[in-house]
Design an enzyme around this catalytic site. Structure first.
Site, PDB file in Angstrom:
ATOM      1  N   HIS A   1       9.991 -36.930 -30.801  1.00 42.23           N
ATOM      2  CA  HIS A   1       8.826 -37.159 -31.685  1.00 42.23           C
ATOM      3  C   HIS A   1       8.638 -36.013 -32.657  1.00 42.23           C
ATOM      4  O   HIS A   1       7.520 -35.634 -32.974  1.00 42.23           O
ATOM      5  CB  HIS A   1       7.570 -37.357 -30.831  1.00 42.23           C
TER       6      HIS A   1
ATOM      7  N   GLU B   1       6.558 -21.916 -19.449  1.00 43.61           N
ATOM      8  CA  GLU B   1       6.575 -20.554 -18.890  1.00 43.61           C
ATOM      9  C   GLU B   1       7.891 -19.854 -19.219  1.00 43.61           C
ATOM     10  O   GLU B   1       7.907 -18.679 -19.578  1.00 43.61           O
ATOM     11  CB  GLU B   1       6.351 -20.609 -17.377  1.00 43.61           C
TER      12      GLU B   1
ATOM     13  N   TRP C   1      -3.819  -1.756  -1.227  1.00 46.50           N
ATOM     14  CA  TRP C   1      -3.827  -2.948  -2.073  1.00 46.50           C
ATOM     15  C   TRP C   1      -4.368  -4.041  -1.171  1.00 46.50           C
ATOM     16  O   TRP C   1      -3.674  -4.540  -0.293  1.00 46.50           O
ATOM     17  CB  TRP C   1      -2.418  -3.274  -2.566  1.00 46.50           C
TER      18      TRP C   1
ATOM     19  N   CYS D   1       0.840  -1.196   0.000  1.00 41.75           N
ATOM     20  CA  CYS D   1       0.000   0.000   0.000  1.00 41.75           C
ATOM     21  C   CYS D   1       0.874   1.246   0.000  1.00 41.75           C
ATOM     22  O   CYS D   1       2.063   1.188   0.226  1.00 41.75           O
ATOM     23  CB  CYS D   1      -0.874  -0.029   1.254  1.00 41.75           C
TER      24      CYS D   1
ATOM     25  N   LYS E   1       8.076 -16.312 -21.266  1.00 40.59           N
ATOM     26  CA  LYS E   1       8.806 -15.121 -20.791  1.00 40.59           C
ATOM     27  C   LYS E   1       9.737 -14.607 -21.884  1.00 40.59           C
ATOM     28  O   LYS E   1       9.791 -13.425 -22.170  1.00 40.59           O
ATOM     29  CB  LYS E   1       9.610 -15.477 -19.535  1.00 40.59           C
TER      30      LYS E   1
ATOM     31  N   GLU F   1       7.763 -13.210 -25.073  1.00 34.75           N
ATOM     32  CA  GLU F   1       6.870 -12.043 -24.941  1.00 34.75           C
ATOM     33  C   GLU F   1       7.620 -10.754 -24.618  1.00 34.75           C
ATOM     34  O   GLU F   1       7.091  -9.669 -24.827  1.00 34.75           O
ATOM     35  CB  GLU F   1       5.791 -12.294 -23.902  1.00 34.75           C
TER      36      GLU F   1
ATOM     37  N   ARG G   1       1.823   1.661  -7.222  1.00 32.94           N
ATOM     38  CA  ARG G   1       1.785   0.478  -6.345  1.00 32.94           C
ATOM     39  C   ARG G   1       0.416  -0.201  -6.415  1.00 32.94           C
ATOM     40  O   ARG G   1       0.189  -1.219  -5.809  1.00 32.94           O
ATOM     41  CB  ARG G   1       2.055   0.878  -4.898  1.00 32.94           C
TER      42      ARG G   1
ATOM     43  N   LYS H   1      -1.541  -5.642 -19.891  1.00 30.47           N
ATOM     44  CA  LYS H   1      -1.380  -6.311 -18.593  1.00 30.47           C
ATOM     45  C   LYS H   1      -2.602  -7.155 -18.273  1.00 30.47           C
ATOM     46  O   LYS H   1      -2.499  -8.216 -17.712  1.00 30.47           O
ATOM     47  CB  LYS H   1      -1.143  -5.286 -17.479  1.00 30.47           C
TER      48      LYS H   1
ATOM     49  N   ASN I   1       0.485  -0.824   6.252  1.00 27.91           N
ATOM     50  CA  ASN I   1       0.944  -1.543   5.069  1.00 27.91           C
ATOM     51  C   ASN I   1       1.456  -2.884   5.580  1.00 27.91           C
ATOM     52  O   ASN I   1       2.320  -2.914   6.450  1.00 27.91           O
ATOM     53  CB  ASN I   1       2.087  -0.757   4.408  1.00 27.91           C
ATOM     54  N   GLY I   2       0.896  -4.000   5.098  1.00 25.78           N
ATOM     55  CA  GLY I   2       1.378  -5.313   5.539  1.00 25.78           C
ATOM     56  C   GLY I   2       0.223  -6.227   5.885  1.00 25.78           C
ATOM     57  O   GLY I   2      -0.938  -5.940   5.599  1.00 25.78           O
TER      58      GLY I   2
HETATM   59  C1  AGP Z   1       2.132 -13.514 -18.879  1.00 30.75           C
HETATM   60  O1  AGP Z   1       3.424 -12.967 -18.690  1.00 30.75           O
HETATM   61  C2  AGP Z   1       1.251 -12.629 -19.720  1.00 30.75           C
HETATM   62  N1  AGP Z   1       1.184 -11.304 -19.185  1.00 30.75           N
HETATM   63  C3  AGP Z   1      -0.125 -13.255 -19.962  1.00 30.75           C
HETATM   64  O2  AGP Z   1       0.063 -14.537 -20.505  1.00 30.75           O
HETATM   65  C4  AGP Z   1      -1.008 -13.404 -18.708  1.00 30.75           C
HETATM   66  O3  AGP Z   1      -0.481 -14.394 -17.869  1.00 30.75           O
HETATM   67  C5  AGP Z   1      -2.419 -13.817 -19.167  1.00 30.75           C
HETATM   68  O4  AGP Z   1      -2.946 -12.785 -19.969  1.00 30.75           O
HETATM   69  C6  AGP Z   1      -3.366 -14.067 -17.976  1.00 30.75           C
HETATM   70  O5  AGP Z   1      -3.515 -12.900 -17.237  1.00 30.75           O
HETATM   71  P1  AGP Z   1      -4.245 -13.003 -15.793  1.00 30.75           P
HETATM   72  O6  AGP Z   1      -3.355 -13.826 -14.901  1.00 30.75           O
HETATM   73  O7  AGP Z   1      -4.370 -11.592 -15.315  1.00 30.75           O
HETATM   74  O8  AGP Z   1      -5.576 -13.668 -16.000  1.00 30.75           O
END
Ligand code: AGP
Length: 613
Positions: A509, A486, A74, A2, A490, A493, A27, A608, A100-101
């Site tokens: 395969h 994953e 938050w 927060c 990373k 993207e 934040r 995001k 905060n915490g």
């Molecule tokens: C992951 O680094 C991406 N930003 C994206 O795949 C993300 O995980 C996906 O859009 C799901 O988002 P969410 O966890 O907010 O549902």
């Protein structure tokens, strides 16, 4: 995570506090509030929603005074609404607190206060702090002593700021552990208090910081700090050269790097208040899970997108291994088109950092419509994925700003591990000894995460070796097969290098046709039940001349002669290994993208939160 701002001095506190809170909005927040001492009385304004809602509220009902504190929340306990917003006000209206915490022993302290006749008005853990201070004001000589006595009861990590209409010439501030900082700004006959530098830098660059288990009295003339034992502390002042925006990222170049490094705290916080290490028990009260219902469940379906989907793939291994419940994992955008077979013994669990991902919300609605019980594992409290669920587990990582998800990947791995233990316990499919062992492994996890993070420079060297690659393959098996997916996500993207994750056993395969000297292959070969297979994978890869970047457990002797680069991680239980194995891959992707000069925090074409289908 927060935001906190306090002011004492000759100027009007309100605009200083509101502008300071605005500087902290990165934040993340879901509610905000301000308290100002006006004519010997503390006036409070607070509401759910963005900061500008509070600004409008104050415009409509102005505040005027020279002493005040403000907060952007938050949420971790309790929905984001006005009654849960800070500042929290005591029963007498004379004392207000911003916090905060997470108060780990919140339930115990709350029950004691209620038994003593205290009336609580919110669902938050923070509110109990102001009532504890009031309780001790009846026996202690002043606000400082009463606050110190109250704070010494709190378990967990905290940043706390208090004002009282009875002692209008001071602000009390304290820090316990690592719930964000408490920083003081030195002005001319005025002082500033904040949880982070950006709120202060427009007024002064001369600052000092509280350390853990310290408490301070802030007056117009300065700060007097001491330990909780009452030992005076000389705070070192320093001059900050950072610009406010840079200060938001602290010493990090990007939010993503900052959030990668926040994983000691975010793993600590996601465990916080949910594990009784003495009894070896898991507590997940937000799930509303009874023993009876736990024993009715005959199937779990995990639904998510992107990084969260890979976290769900790990969750399948954990829940099936520990709780012996069949688990399916679905890409949320596919789930509703497969006419899923669901009944009232099915639990559909959505995993989502933002809690607003349209595909995930649509899949949740489908599960609900077909009669499933709906749970969610979410980071953004108050988000749709939390509100429509029958129960939820909050990730408690604090806001994740970087588009590429990092701490909101590792936290749900731990959340699903805890869920699996709780389900196994309620269904009596593990012994007490097995349960205690699984819980004990959690105790050391944050420290192991810290060890991995301390190796960033080692991983950076590998980043330099890979930075000009055009393609990359990641191989993993068993519980670390999702880690390969994953890790590849990373890289692709944020660095725009084409990367694919593959189940290690699948290489022969087909994909192995791609292998040559220009195709680096990241192989996760930590010491677990799949180790031997991964060693032969490394050998097969080398035989095709492809460069091997092997992830190995400290002390491994077989891998160094075989690999071109080794990424070392400490020994860890195989079920918790994905929490560690993902971090070097996050760091690798980050540094490759940074070396390539790309917009790490806001990669092209991405958002995001994907709120469209
Ligand atoms: C992951 O680094 C991406 N930003 C994206 O795949 C993300 O995980 C996906 O859009 C799901 O988002 P969410 O966890 O907010 O549902």
């Amino acid at each position: 995570m927060c935001g906190i701002v306090g002011y004492i001095g000759p100027r009007d506190a309100t605009p200083i506090i509101l502008n300071g809170l605005k500087r902290l909005e990165y934040r993340g927040y879901d509610s905000a509030g301000i308290a100002v001492l006006e004519n010997s009385h503390i006036e409070v304004r607070r509401d759910a929603g963005k900061l500008n809602r509070l600004v409008s509220m104050v415009e409509g009902a102005p505040l005027s005074g020279n002493l005040g504190i403000g907060h952007t929340r938050w949420a971790t306990h309790g929905e984001p609404n006005a009654k849960n917003a800070h500042p929290h006000i005591g029963s007498t209206g004379e004392v207000v607190v911003v916090h905060n915490g997470i108060v780990e022993n919140f339930l115990e302290l709350r029950d004691e206060l209620i038994a003593e006749g205290t009336t609580l008005h919110s669902e938050t853990d923070s509110e109990i702090i102001v009532h504890l201070i009031e309780k001790f004001l009846s026996t202690e000589s002043d606000l400082l002593s009463a606050s110190r006595k109250a704070f010494s009861l709190l378990k967990g990590h905290h940043g706390i700021v208090v004002i009282s209409s009875k002692e209008p010439d001071k602000i009390i501030a304290s820090r316990i552990g690592n719930a964000g900082g408490v920083v003081f700004g030195y002005g001319e006959n005025e002082m500033f208090v904040a949880s982070d530098l950006p709120a202060i830098l427009e007024h002064t660059r001369r600052v000092s910081f509280l350390e853990t288990h310290q408490i301070a009295v802030v007056t117009r003339d300065g700060v007097e700090a001491q330990t909780f034992e009452g030992e005076p502390v000389e705070l070192e002042t320093e001059n900050i050269s950072w610009d406010p925006v840079a200060a938001e990222k602290g010493e990090y170049r990007h939010f993503m790097q900052k959030e990668i490094h926040e994983q000691v705290r975010s793993i600590t916080d996601t465990i916080s208040g949910r594990v009784d290490f003495e009894k070896g028990k898991i507590i997940l009260p937000q799930l509303n899970l009874t023993k009876e219902f736990a024993n009715q469940i005959d199937r779990i379906i995990l639904i998510a997108c992107g990084t969260a989907y890979y976290a769900a793939m790990v969750g399948k291994v954990l829940i099936e291994n520990i709780a012996r419940i069949p688990v399916e994992v679905d890409v949320a955008s596919e789930f509703r088109y497969r006419d899923p077979i669901i009944n009232d013994r099915t639990v559909v669990i959505a995993i989502s950092q933002s809690g607003e991902t349209a595909d995930t919300l649509a899949a949740m609605a489908e599960g609900k419509k077909r009669g499933a019980t709906l749970w969610s594992i979410v980071n953004a409290i108050g988000s749709q994925a939390m509100r429509i669920a029958d129960g939820y587990i909050s990730m408690q990582t604090g806001p994740e700003i970087g588009v590429a998800s990092t701490k909101a990947y590792s936290a749900p791995l731990v959340d699903q591990y805890m869920l699996a233990i709780l389900l196994a316990d309620l269904r009596e499919v593990i012994t007490e000894q097995e349960r205690r062992a699984l819980v004990e492994d959690l105790r050391h996890l944050p420290e192991l995460v810290g060890q991995v993070l301390s190796r960033e420079n080692q991983y950076m060297q590998v980043a330099h070796a890979l930075k000009d690659s055009l393609n990359c393959i990641y191989l993993g098996r068993g519980i670390n097969m999702p880690t390969a997916f994953e890790g590849a996500l990373k890289l692709k993207e944020i660095s725009y290098i084409h990367a694919e994750g593959y189940p290690g056993g699948e290489m022969k395969h087909g994909p192995i046709a791609l292998f040559d000297k220009d195709l680096p292959v990241v192989v996760i070969a930590t010491q677990d039940q799949w180790y031997d297979k991964m060693i032969s994978q490394i050998e097969q890869t080398k035989a095709r001349g492809a460069p091997v970047i092997a992830m190995a457990t400290d002390g491994d002797k077989l891998i160094p002669p075989l690999a071109d680069h080794v990424i070392w991680i400490p020994e860890v239980s195989w079920m918790l290994s994905p929490v560690l194995t993902v971090i070097p891959l996050q760091i690798l992707a980050y540094h490759i993208a940074a070396i390539r000069g790309l917009d790490v925090d806001q990669p092209r074409n991405l958002a995001k939160s994907v709120t469209v289908e």
